[in-house]
Design an enzyme around this catalytic site. Structure first.
Site, mmCIF file in Angstrom:
data_model
loop_
_atom_site.group_PDB
_atom_site.id
_atom_site.type_symbol
_atom_site.label_atom_id
_atom_site.label_comp_id
_atom_site.label_asym_id
_atom_site.label_seq_id
_atom_site.Cartn_x
_atom_site.Cartn_y
_atom_site.Cartn_z
ATOM 1 N N SER A 53 0.977 -1.339 0.162
ATOM 2 C CA SER A 53 -0.041 0.178 -0.015
ATOM 3 C C SER A 53 0.892 1.185 0.105
ATOM 4 O O SER A 53 2.011 1.250 0.241
ATOM 5 C CB SER A 53 -0.895 0.067 1.286
ATOM 6 O OG SER A 53 -1.156 1.299 1.653
ATOM 7 N N LYS A 54 0.228 2.393 -0.575
ATOM 8 C CA LYS A 54 1.068 3.621 -0.654
ATOM 9 C C LYS A 54 0.757 4.191 0.655
ATOM 10 O O LYS A 54 1.568 5.243 0.778
ATOM 11 C CB LYS A 54 0.671 4.439 -1.791
ATOM 12 C CG LYS A 54 1.474 5.620 -2.314
ATOM 13 C CD LYS A 54 1.979 5.250 -3.637
ATOM 14 C CE LYS A 54 2.906 6.668 -4.105
ATOM 15 N NZ LYS A 54 4.328 6.507 -3.431
ATOM 16 N N ARG A 55 0.123 3.977 1.419
ATOM 17 C CA ARG A 55 0.111 4.654 2.700
ATOM 18 C C ARG A 55 1.377 4.625 3.610
ATOM 19 O O ARG A 55 2.008 3.891 3.701
ATOM 20 C CB ARG A 55 -1.130 3.840 3.622
ATOM 21 C CG ARG A 55 -2.384 4.507 3.203
ATOM 22 C CD ARG A 55 -3.529 3.717 4.207
ATOM 23 N NE ARG A 55 -3.290 3.800 5.781
ATOM 24 C CZ ARG A 55 -3.783 4.767 6.517
ATOM 25 N NH1 ARG A 55 -4.455 5.588 5.855
ATOM 26 N NH2 ARG A 55 -3.408 4.732 7.856
#
Length: 502
Positions: free
Chosen positions: A260-262
């Site tokens: 995930s890019k979070r």
RNA sequence: GGCGCGUUCGUCUAGUGGUUUAGGACGCUGGCCUCUCACGCCGGUAGCACGGGUUCGAAUCCCGUACGCGCUGCCA
């Protein structure tokens, strides 16, 4: 054997995911290996998730990677348009055909009503599906009278079209990677085919398009495996031959979670156990294109022998779906780094030098001649992990040192260094040819004469000409720099360094 | 919860019933090379999730358990 036609069918909802690039790569390799056609189809049927510029970005990444489609938005083709948003009437016609054949029906339930239906179920149980057990309690053309339905349609009431999943059927299909897989129809809900905004869902659109575009093999992520039975049934309803299927294993973070890019800013400060799923980050970080492709190709596939460094061209020759693994893979930055270095080291010096010029210009560094520049590249190549390091590693080849690393001065510059270096420049001035071999002989002779280790000369000379304590072999380095520069820099250092010491 | 898929060194993997004291690569690590830092070379480390079968023989076949993941949306 019929023609091989495969597609990469991303939806433009954001950045290009590492897993997406791999899917594109496998499709591309499969097509190229077998003389087939690689198609790009944009699945932009979800207006709410559409991201401006995502399509352009996607195409840019694909082109960057060299995975250029044979057919697609940019190159066109006989099976367009290649944007699903431009094919609405096609899907609508096929959905009608399904309704006319009794395989699908209109449903008038509002999203709120469906929400409510799901909420009614006890918390302990799984949320109910819109299926055989429930559909007669909902508002649709099956539960309502034909007159009521017609009235609603005429009045322009919002509706969706749902697939009528038959009861008590087992759907079995073969997957190239996973073998035979089956699902019971009890597990499947009456999938929405056309949404109330008129756009199709993935399930209808992909089946219709794959058929119309004569796709021979569907190669996509494993997350689609569970919806294959719906597709199998759709192909059956339409009386179409289903393409061969290959569901690819997923790619995860080092800690086994979904990428995930979070919370990810840069590759230098990755949260523990996480890795960046955005291909652009790796491009921006300076990874070699070939290394990225090579690495992701190996996430789930291998050639079956000990080789592990491949260019895109080489992969084309040996790729096969049969050698794709079943199990998920973890993205490991260290292996990528290794491959990056390998690809860099294997590049022809001439090619690398040409490409490095851009890096140098960006850094505002000028160099004299092509031959000189190439010699520097050749010398430094094997020490590079990333091409961007070249600028830093090579600075002293393009300008005189302005200072001398104090740590190195302290460690290497002894009381007799100046005297030894005077002797060194005197000796090299007598040399017929200023090459590595002669320079080395020269240094060794001075060392022998004084009965000291040659390091007592080598280290101060390195410091004098480069300003730092690390670098390539000294003699090769001096040869490239040339006698004039070396003499000048050594003299400078003799002047500068003792002054700094006091 | 249901269904599906998966499970060989820390990681990527080879392996499709005997050729296996389970091979390679990355990582880590010891050494060599050496003028430094790298590169390169040589060596070491570490694994068949668990339990039952089938078989003369199983990492390889079957069943179960555990764990992980996916799907379970008018998202793709």
């Amino acid at each position: 054997m019929s023609k091989i036609r495969v597609r990469f069918a991303p939806s433009p909802t954001g950045f290009v995911h590492v897993g997406g690039l791999r899917t594109a790569l496998y499709n591309y390799l499969f097509a190229k290996k077998r003389g087939g056609t690689f198609i790009l189809r944009i699945e932009d049927t979800d207006r709410s998730r559409y991201v401006e510029g995502a399509t352009e970005n996607l195409i840019a990444v694909l082109n960057w990677a060299g995975l250029v489609p044979d057919e697609g938005p940019e190159q066109g083709g006989d099976f367009g348009p290649y944007f699903q948003s431009q094919r609405q009437n096609i899907y609508r016609d096929y959905a009608r055909e399904l309704i006319n054949g009794g395989r699908a029906y209109y449903a008038f339930d509002t999203p709120e009503e469906i929400e409510e239906m799901r909420r009614r179920a006890p918390k302990s149980e799984a949320p109910p599906k819109y299926d055989a057990s429930l559909r007669m309690q909902m508002r649709n053309s099956l539960s309502l009278s034909p007159g009521e339905s017609a009235e609603l349609l005429e009045a322009g009431a919002p509706y969706v079209i749902r697939l009528l999943i038959p009861e008590d059927r087992t759907f079995t299909f073969n997957d190239i990677i996973r073998g035979q897989v089956s699902f019971h129809s009890r597990q499947i809900d009456d999938q929405v085919l056309i949404k109330s905004d008129g756009y199709p869902t993935y399930h209808l659109a992909n089946v219709v398009d794959d058929h119309l575009m004569q796709i021979s093999h569907v190669i996509r992520g494993e997350e689609w495996l569970s919806s294959v039975p719906k597709h199998v049934y759709l192909y059956e309803c339409f009386g179409w031959k289903m393409p061969d299927l290959a569901h690819l294993p997923l790619i995860f973070n080092p800690d086994g979670t979904k990428m995930s890019k979070r919370n990810i800013q840069s590759l230098d400060e990755l949260p523990s156990g996480k890795v960046d799923p955005d291909v652009q980050t790796y491009i921006d970080s300076g990874y070699e294109k070939e290394a990225i492709l090579n690495y992701i190709a190996f996430l789930g596939w291998n050639p079956g022998d000990d080789r592990d460094v491949f260019t895109l061209r080489a992969l084309q020759n040996i790729f096969s779906l049969e050698r794709v693994n079943k199990s998920a893979a973890i993205f490991d930055l260290q292996k990528l780094n290794y491959l990056n270095q390998e690809h860099l080291h294997r590049m022809e010096t001439d090619v690398l030098a040409e490409e490095l010029k851009t890096e140098m210009q960006k850094a505002g560094i000028h160099y004299d001649a092509d031959a000189y520049f190439k010699a520097v590249v050749d010398l430094l190549k094997s020490r590079l992990h990333f091409r961007k390091e070249f600028v830093e590693y090579s600075t002293y080849f393009f300008k005189e040192p302005e200072s001398y690393d104090p740590q190195v001065v302290k460690k290497r510059w002894k009381g007799d260094s100046a005297k030894l270096l005077f002797e060194f420049i005197d000796e090299i001035s007598k040399l017929d040819r200023f090459d590595a071999g002669s320079i080395e002989k020269c240094v060794r002779q001075i060392a022998d004469r004084h009965e000291i280790g040659s390091g007592r000369i080598i280290h101060p000379v390195r410091l004098a000409v480069s300003g730092i304590g690390v670098g390539p072999g000294l003699f090769e380095m001096l040869q490239i720099l040339g006698r004039e520069k070396v003499t000048k820099r050594v003299k400078n250092a003799i002047e500068m360094i003792p002054a700094r010491q006091q």
